[in-house]
Design a protein around this motif. Structure first.
Motif, PDB file in Angstrom:
ATOM      1  N   THR A   1      -8.130 -12.239  -8.558  1.00 26.31           N
ATOM      2  CA  THR A   1      -9.480 -12.806  -8.557  1.00 26.31           C
ATOM      3  C   THR A   1      -9.497 -14.273  -8.960  1.00 26.31           C
ATOM      4  OG1 THR A   1      -9.923 -12.114 -10.831  1.00 26.31           O
ATOM      5  CG2 THR A   1     -10.517 -10.567  -9.075  1.00 26.31           C
TER       6      THR A   1
ATOM      7  N   PHE B   1      -5.716  -2.622  -7.565  1.00 29.07           N
ATOM      8  CA  PHE B   1      -6.699  -1.787  -8.240  1.00 29.07           C
ATOM      9  C   PHE B   1      -6.458  -0.310  -7.930  1.00 29.07           C
ATOM     10  CE2 PHE B   1     -10.921   0.107  -8.884  1.00 29.07           C
ATOM     11  CZ  PHE B   1     -11.107  -0.268 -10.206  1.00 29.07           C
ATOM     12  N   ALA B   2      -6.144  -0.003  -6.674  1.00 26.25           N
ATOM     13  CA  ALA B   2      -5.836   1.381  -6.297  1.00 26.25           C
ATOM     14  C   ALA B   2      -4.578   1.870  -7.019  1.00 26.25           C
ATOM     15  CB  ALA B   2      -5.652   1.495  -4.786  1.00 26.25           C
TER      16      ALA B   2
ATOM     17  N   CYS C   1      -5.564   2.623 -10.599  1.00 26.41           N
ATOM     18  CA  CYS C   1      -6.363   3.859 -10.700  1.00 26.41           C
ATOM     19  C   CYS C   1      -5.502   5.102 -10.521  1.00 26.41           C
ATOM     20  CB  CYS C   1      -7.498   3.834  -9.687  1.00 26.41           C
ATOM     21  SG  CYS C   1      -8.771   2.626 -10.070  1.00 26.41           S
TER      22      CYS C   1
ATOM     23  N   SER D   1       0.899   2.829  -3.451  1.00 27.22           N
ATOM     24  CA  SER D   1      -0.306   3.608  -3.752  1.00 27.22           C
ATOM     25  C   SER D   1      -0.307   4.921  -2.978  1.00 27.22           C
ATOM     26  CB  SER D   1      -1.558   2.800  -3.428  1.00 27.22           C
ATOM     27  OG  SER D   1      -1.641   1.672  -4.263  1.00 27.22           O
TER      28      SER D   1
ATOM     29  N   PHE E   1      -5.949  -7.497  -4.079  1.00 31.10           N
ATOM     30  CA  PHE E   1      -6.779  -7.010  -5.188  1.00 31.10           C
ATOM     31  C   PHE E   1      -7.028  -5.512  -5.052  1.00 31.10           C
ATOM     32  CE2 PHE E   1     -10.955  -5.674  -6.639  1.00 31.10           C
ATOM     33  CZ  PHE E   1     -10.860  -5.950  -7.991  1.00 31.10           C
ATOM     34  N   SER E   2      -7.474  -5.083  -3.878  1.00 24.59           N
ATOM     35  CA  SER E   2      -7.782  -3.658  -3.699  1.00 24.59           C
ATOM     36  C   SER E   2      -6.531  -2.805  -3.817  1.00 24.59           C
ATOM     37  CB  SER E   2      -8.489  -3.422  -2.365  1.00 24.59           C
ATOM     38  OG  SER E   2      -7.670  -3.829  -1.283  1.00 24.59           O
ATOM     39  N   ASN E   3      -5.411  -3.319  -3.359  1.00 22.56           N
ATOM     40  CA  ASN E   3      -4.150  -2.607  -3.479  1.00 22.56           C
ATOM     41  C   ASN E   3      -3.772  -2.436  -4.947  1.00 22.56           C
ATOM     42  OD1 ASN E   3      -1.489  -1.802  -3.507  1.00 22.56           O
ATOM     43  ND2 ASN E   3      -0.878  -3.168  -1.878  1.00 22.56           N
TER      44      ASN E   3
ATOM     45  N   TRP F   1       0.825  -1.208   0.000  1.00 17.37           N
ATOM     46  CA  TRP F   1       0.000   0.000   0.000  1.00 17.37           C
ATOM     47  C   TRP F   1       0.857   1.255   0.000  1.00 17.37           C
ATOM     48  CZ3 TRP F   1      -4.772   0.904  -1.299  1.00 17.37           C
ATOM     49  CH2 TRP F   1      -5.703  -0.123  -1.251  1.00 17.37           C
TER      50      TRP F   1
ATOM     51  N   ALA G   1      -4.505  -7.062 -10.314  1.00 22.31           N
ATOM     52  CA  ALA G   1      -5.874  -7.146  -9.790  1.00 22.31           C
ATOM     53  C   ALA G   1      -6.631  -8.288 -10.453  1.00 22.31           C
ATOM     54  CB  ALA G   1      -6.605  -5.826 -10.003  1.00 22.31           C
TER      55      ALA G   1
ATOM     56  N   TRP H   1      -8.252 -10.381  -1.218  1.00 20.85           N
ATOM     57  CA  TRP H   1      -8.936  -9.121  -1.511  1.00 20.85           C
ATOM     58  C   TRP H   1      -8.111  -7.916  -1.094  1.00 20.85           C
ATOM     59  CZ3 TRP H   1     -12.126  -9.745  -5.126  1.00 20.85           C
ATOM     60  CH2 TRP H   1     -12.837 -10.938  -5.249  1.00 20.85           C
ATOM     61  N   ASN H   2      -7.231  -8.077  -0.129  1.00 24.29           N
ATOM     62  CA  ASN H   2      -6.323  -6.996   0.251  1.00 24.29           C
ATOM     63  C   ASN H   2      -5.389  -6.685  -0.922  1.00 24.29           C
ATOM     64  OD1 ASN H   2      -4.749  -5.136   1.679  1.00 24.29           O
ATOM     65  ND2 ASN H   2      -3.681  -6.690   2.855  1.00 24.29           N
TER      66      ASN H   2
END
Length: 106
Positions: free
Chosen positions: A65, A79-80, A83, A31, A75-77, A28, A61, A72-73
């Motif tokens: 899946t 994806f962030a 973005c 990000s 994945f969200s990392n 993280w 990401a 999911w941690n």
């Protein structure tokens, strides 16, 4: 109820007892660093670096899946990260092609 939720999180295959939790948690920082660069002038942003962040984030990401266990941690990392990379590339492109053209025409 709370103790059962905490226990399930603790014993999850990607829970805090495993590297599958801690590696994405520390990732993280990438990000967060990219978010802190939102205040950097757009002409100092690198197309290559931000495109690499965006592509690596989207690819990472996607694979988060399909792996087992689903992380999911991570994945969200990812994806962030994707973005923020897309946002930075958009900022840079807007500056280079829209704002620069407006300044030339003045």
């Amino acid at each position: 109820m709370v103790s059962s939720w905490v226990q399930r999180l603790w014993n999850h295959p990607a829970g805090p007892k495993t590297i599958h939790f801690w590696a994405p948690t520390f990732k993280w920082a990438l990000s967060a660093a990219n978010i802190s660069n939102f205040s950097v002038p757009p002409d100092a942003v690198s197309y290559h670096q931000q495109t690499a962040f965006a592509v690596a984030g989207f690819v990472g990401a996607r694979y988060c899946t399909v792996i087992t266990p689903k992380n999911w941690n991570l994945f969200s990392n990812n994806f962030a990260l994707a973005c923020t990379g897309v946002y930075q590339v958009t900022r840079k492109a807007r500056h280079d092609y829209v704002v620069a053209d407006e300044q030339k025409s003045d």
